[in-house]
Design an enzyme around this catalytic site. Structure first.
Site, PDB file in Angstrom:
ATOM      1  N   ARG A   1       1.703  24.698  14.548  1.00  0.00           N
ATOM      2  CA  ARG A   1       0.491  25.034  15.328  1.00  0.00           C
ATOM      3  C   ARG A   1       0.513  24.347  16.697  1.00  0.00           C
ATOM      4  O   ARG A   1       0.892  23.188  16.827  1.00  0.00           O
ATOM      5  CB  ARG A   1      -0.748  24.583  14.548  1.00  0.00           C
ATOM      6  CG  ARG A   1      -2.026  24.653  15.362  1.00  0.00           C
ATOM      7  CD  ARG A   1      -3.267  24.655  14.512  1.00  0.00           C
ATOM      8  NE  ARG A   1      -3.323  23.584  13.530  1.00  0.00           N
ATOM      9  CZ  ARG A   1      -4.208  23.566  12.527  1.00  0.00           C
ATOM     10  NH1 ARG A   1      -5.086  24.534  12.383  1.00  0.00           N
ATOM     11  NH2 ARG A   1      -4.198  22.553  11.662  1.00  0.00           N
TER      12      ARG A   1
ATOM     13  N   ARG B   1      -1.521  18.993  17.593  1.00  0.00           N
ATOM     14  CA  ARG B   1      -2.561  18.101  17.082  1.00  0.00           C
ATOM     15  C   ARG B   1      -1.930  16.878  16.417  1.00  0.00           C
ATOM     16  O   ARG B   1      -0.925  17.007  15.725  1.00  0.00           O
ATOM     17  CB  ARG B   1      -3.436  18.851  16.068  1.00  0.00           C
ATOM     18  CG  ARG B   1      -4.528  19.656  16.714  1.00  0.00           C
ATOM     19  CD  ARG B   1      -5.241  20.572  15.749  1.00  0.00           C
ATOM     20  NE  ARG B   1      -5.686  19.936  14.516  1.00  0.00           N
ATOM     21  CZ  ARG B   1      -6.472  20.537  13.613  1.00  0.00           C
ATOM     22  NH1 ARG B   1      -6.891  21.777  13.818  1.00  0.00           N
ATOM     23  NH2 ARG B   1      -6.831  19.915  12.517  1.00  0.00           N
TER      24      ARG B   1
ATOM     25  N   ARG C   1      -3.921  15.908   4.000  1.00  0.00           N
ATOM     26  CA  ARG C   1      -5.065  16.804   4.210  1.00  0.00           C
ATOM     27  C   ARG C   1      -5.143  17.857   3.101  1.00  0.00           C
ATOM     28  O   ARG C   1      -6.235  18.263   2.686  1.00  0.00           O
ATOM     29  CB  ARG C   1      -4.954  17.483   5.579  1.00  0.00           C
ATOM     30  CG  ARG C   1      -5.300  16.512   6.707  1.00  0.00           C
ATOM     31  CD  ARG C   1      -4.762  16.966   8.035  1.00  0.00           C
ATOM     32  NE  ARG C   1      -5.379  18.189   8.505  1.00  0.00           N
ATOM     33  CZ  ARG C   1      -4.816  19.014   9.382  1.00  0.00           C
ATOM     34  NH1 ARG C   1      -3.616  18.744   9.869  1.00  0.00           N
ATOM     35  NH2 ARG C   1      -5.436  20.087   9.762  1.00  0.00           N
TER      36      ARG C   1
ATOM     37  N   LYS D   1      -8.417  29.800   9.472  1.00  0.00           N
ATOM     38  CA  LYS D   1      -9.873  29.891   9.655  1.00  0.00           C
ATOM     39  C   LYS D   1     -10.244  29.993  11.135  1.00  0.00           C
ATOM     40  O   LYS D   1     -10.992  30.875  11.539  1.00  0.00           O
ATOM     41  CB  LYS D   1     -10.581  28.668   9.034  1.00  0.00           C
ATOM     42  CG  LYS D   1     -10.358  28.512   7.554  1.00  0.00           C
ATOM     43  CD  LYS D   1     -11.101  27.318   6.989  1.00  0.00           C
ATOM     44  CE  LYS D   1     -10.619  25.987   7.510  1.00  0.00           C
ATOM     45  NZ  LYS D   1      -9.221  25.637   7.152  1.00  0.00           N
TER      46      LYS D   1
ATOM     47  N   ARG E   1     -17.482  20.469   3.615  1.00  0.00           N
ATOM     48  CA  ARG E   1     -16.193  20.137   2.998  1.00  0.00           C
ATOM     49  C   ARG E   1     -16.371  19.322   1.731  1.00  0.00           C
ATOM     50  O   ARG E   1     -15.371  18.990   1.083  1.00  0.00           O
ATOM     51  CB  ARG E   1     -15.362  19.324   3.982  1.00  0.00           C
ATOM     52  CG  ARG E   1     -14.321  20.143   4.753  1.00  0.00           C
ATOM     53  CD  ARG E   1     -13.672  19.196   5.721  1.00  0.00           C
ATOM     54  NE  ARG E   1     -12.341  19.501   6.120  1.00  0.00           N
ATOM     55  CZ  ARG E   1     -12.020  20.111   7.269  1.00  0.00           C
ATOM     56  NH1 ARG E   1     -12.953  20.563   8.056  1.00  0.00           N
ATOM     57  NH2 ARG E   1     -10.764  20.281   7.586  1.00  0.00           N
TER      58      ARG E   1
HETATM   59  P1  ADP Z   1      -7.217  26.534  10.182  1.00  0.00           P
HETATM   60  O1  ADP Z   1      -8.328  26.680  11.198  1.00  0.00           O
HETATM   61  O2  ADP Z   1      -7.558  27.172   8.856  1.00  0.00           O
HETATM   62  O3  ADP Z   1      -6.732  25.128  10.019  1.00  0.00           O
HETATM   63  P2  ADP Z   1      -5.609  27.995  12.173  1.00  0.00           P
HETATM   64  O4  ADP Z   1      -6.424  29.191  12.453  1.00  0.00           O
HETATM   65  O5  ADP Z   1      -5.569  26.925  13.212  1.00  0.00           O
HETATM   66  O6  ADP Z   1      -5.969  27.380  10.720  1.00  0.00           O
HETATM   67  O7  ADP Z   1      -4.114  28.505  11.860  1.00  0.00           O
HETATM   68  C1  ADP Z   1      -3.073  27.570  11.531  1.00  0.00           C
HETATM   69  C2  ADP Z   1      -1.757  28.030  12.190  1.00  0.00           C
HETATM   70  O8  ADP Z   1      -1.286  29.226  11.558  1.00  0.00           O
HETATM   71  C3  ADP Z   1      -1.880  28.369  13.672  1.00  0.00           C
HETATM   72  O9  ADP Z   1      -0.730  27.924  14.319  1.00  0.00           O
HETATM   73  C4  ADP Z   1      -2.003  29.905  13.708  1.00  0.00           C
HETATM   74  O10 ADP Z   1      -1.444  30.446  14.904  1.00  0.00           O
HETATM   75  C5  ADP Z   1      -1.182  30.313  12.489  1.00  0.00           C
HETATM   76  N1  ADP Z   1      -1.732  31.485  11.783  1.00  0.00           N
HETATM   77  C6  ADP Z   1      -3.039  31.772  11.556  1.00  0.00           C
HETATM   78  N2  ADP Z   1      -3.153  32.915  10.848  1.00  0.00           N
HETATM   79  C7  ADP Z   1      -1.897  33.348  10.587  1.00  0.00           C
HETATM   80  C8  ADP Z   1      -1.351  34.477   9.881  1.00  0.00           C
HETATM   81  N3  ADP Z   1      -2.140  35.389   9.290  1.00  0.00           N
HETATM   82  N4  ADP Z   1      -0.008  34.600   9.830  1.00  0.00           N
HETATM   83  C9  ADP Z   1       0.786  33.689  10.435  1.00  0.00           C
HETATM   84  N5  ADP Z   1       0.357  32.608  11.097  1.00  0.00           N
HETATM   85  C10 ADP Z   1      -0.979  32.427  11.186  1.00  0.00           C
HETATM   86  P1  AMP Z   2     -10.141  20.873  11.064  1.00  0.00           P
HETATM   87  O1  AMP Z   2     -10.097  21.128  12.535  1.00  0.00           O
HETATM   88  O2  AMP Z   2     -11.192  21.678  10.357  1.00  0.00           O
HETATM   89  O3  AMP Z   2      -8.775  20.973  10.410  1.00  0.00           O
HETATM   90  O4  AMP Z   2     -10.602  19.339  10.884  1.00  0.00           O
HETATM   91  C1  AMP Z   2      -9.820  18.263  11.393  1.00  0.00           C
HETATM   92  C2  AMP Z   2     -10.320  16.940  10.839  1.00  0.00           C
HETATM   93  O5  AMP Z   2     -11.675  16.708  11.262  1.00  0.00           O
HETATM   94  C3  AMP Z   2     -10.347  16.796   9.316  1.00  0.00           C
HETATM   95  O6  AMP Z   2      -9.073  16.442   8.770  1.00  0.00           O
HETATM   96  C4  AMP Z   2     -11.390  15.688   9.147  1.00  0.00           C
HETATM   97  O7  AMP Z   2     -10.840  14.416   9.462  1.00  0.00           O
HETATM   98  C5  AMP Z   2     -12.406  16.021  10.232  1.00  0.00           C
HETATM   99  N1  AMP Z   2     -13.453  16.945   9.749  1.00  0.00           N
HETATM  100  C6  AMP Z   2     -13.700  18.217  10.189  1.00  0.00           C
HETATM  101  N2  AMP Z   2     -14.737  18.766   9.528  1.00  0.00           N
HETATM  102  C7  AMP Z   2     -15.164  17.819   8.648  1.00  0.00           C
HETATM  103  C8  AMP Z   2     -16.191  17.770   7.659  1.00  0.00           C
HETATM  104  N3  AMP Z   2     -16.997  18.836   7.418  1.00  0.00           N
HETATM  105  N4  AMP Z   2     -16.339  16.639   6.937  1.00  0.00           N
HETATM  106  C9  AMP Z   2     -15.555  15.567   7.161  1.00  0.00           C
HETATM  107  N5  AMP Z   2     -14.554  15.539   8.048  1.00  0.00           N
HETATM  108  C10 AMP Z   2     -14.350  16.653   8.800  1.00  0.00           C
END
Ligand code: ADP
Ligand code: AMP
Length: 217
Positions: A127, A160, A171, A13, A88
């Site tokens: 990541r 992270r 999660r 995302k 969420r």
């Molecule tokens: P989210 O915001 O949904 O938690 P991220 O955008 O941070 O996910 O992506 C999670 C991990 O996967 C990151 O390390 C990113 O570089 C990698 N990633 C994202 N999209 C792809 C893809 N299409 N193919 C392979 N790896 C990806």
């Molecule tokens: P994310 O960066 O979206 O993966 O979010 C990381 C963490 O932030 C989650 O695991 C939750 O602990 C908290 N968080 C982010 N967005 C929300 C939300 N809309 N509601 C509750 N917790 C959230």
């Protein structure tokens, strides 16, 4: 255009959101990014929410809704906005409807990125994030040019604290129980577009770009 990007944690995302935001010229509003910034600053809010993020639990709805309300009021949303990580839960989605109604707006599009759970685990544990500008990398799929250094700003990359194997599985559970039901909530409105997240980052974006162009017509 007012867009919400959905999908399980690790689906891509944030990666896609920064591209969509520059493509559409709209602000990227990520509750996860905002919460991590509060924790980094050790603000009152940051201290209150740290344990939720560390264990992969959701921050309480009332806290989260207030953060998003302020952010939607402050951000330059004239051309629209892109929400990432919010809502969420169903109560958060209902609260968002109320906030948008007050602003005389509504969601135009929900993009749902679909990815298999096994792939998610590998994506999250690999990541890496820039501690200066927040850009996201992956040790295998999207490595930086120089190991541990952000291509964009030269900042240091970190893992992270919630991207460990134990927290990731928690999660994913939280996502299935509390967030996945939201898809039906938005499907009933006919605004959900499904995107295959198991393609290269560029190809996922191409699919999203097509959806956005179709809606914008
Ligand atoms: P989210 O915001 O949904 O938690 P991220 O955008 O941070 O996910 O992506 C999670 C991990 O996967 C990151 O390390 C990113 O570089 C990698 N990633 C994202 N999209 C792809 C893809 N299409 N193919 C392979 N790896 C990806
Ligand atoms: P994310 O960066 O979206 O993966 O979010 C990381 C963490 O932030 C989650 O695991 C939750 O602990 C908290 N968080 C982010 N967005 C929300 C939300 N809309 N509601 C509750 N917790 C959230």
């Amino acid at each position: 255009m007012n867009i919400l990007i959905m999908g399980p944690p690790g689906a891509g995302k944030g990666t896609q959101a920064s591209r969509i935001a520059s493509f559409c010229g709209i602000p990227h509003i990520s509750t996860g990014d905002m919460f991590r910034a509060e924790i980094k600053q050790a603000s009152e809010l940051g201290k209150k929410i740290k344990s939720y993020l560390d264990t992969g639990k959701l921050v309480p709805d009332e806290v989260t809704v207030e953060v998003i309300r302020k952010s939607l009021q402050q951000a330059d949303t004239q051309k629209g906005f892109l929400l990432d990580g919010f809502p969420r839960t169903i109560p958060q989605a209902e609260a968002l409807d109320g906030i948008l109604k007050e602003m005389g707006r509504s969601l135009d599009l929900v993009i749902n990125i679909k990815v298999d759970p096994q792939v998610l685990l590998e994506r999250m544990t690999g990541r890496r994030v820039c501690q200066k500008c927040g850009a996201t990398y992956h040790v295998v799929n999207q490595p930086p040019r120089i190991e541990g250094v952000c291509d964009l700003c030269g900042g240091e990359l970190y893992q992270r604290s919630d991207d460990t194997v134990e927290t990731v599985s928690n999660r994913l559970d939280v996502y299935q129980k509390q967030t996945a039901p939201l898809l039906e909530y938005y499907q009933q409105r006919g605004i959900v577009a499904e995107v295959n997240g198991e393609q290269s980052i560029d190809d996922v974006f191409k699919e999203i770009e097509q959806v956005i162009r179709r809606i914008a017509r």
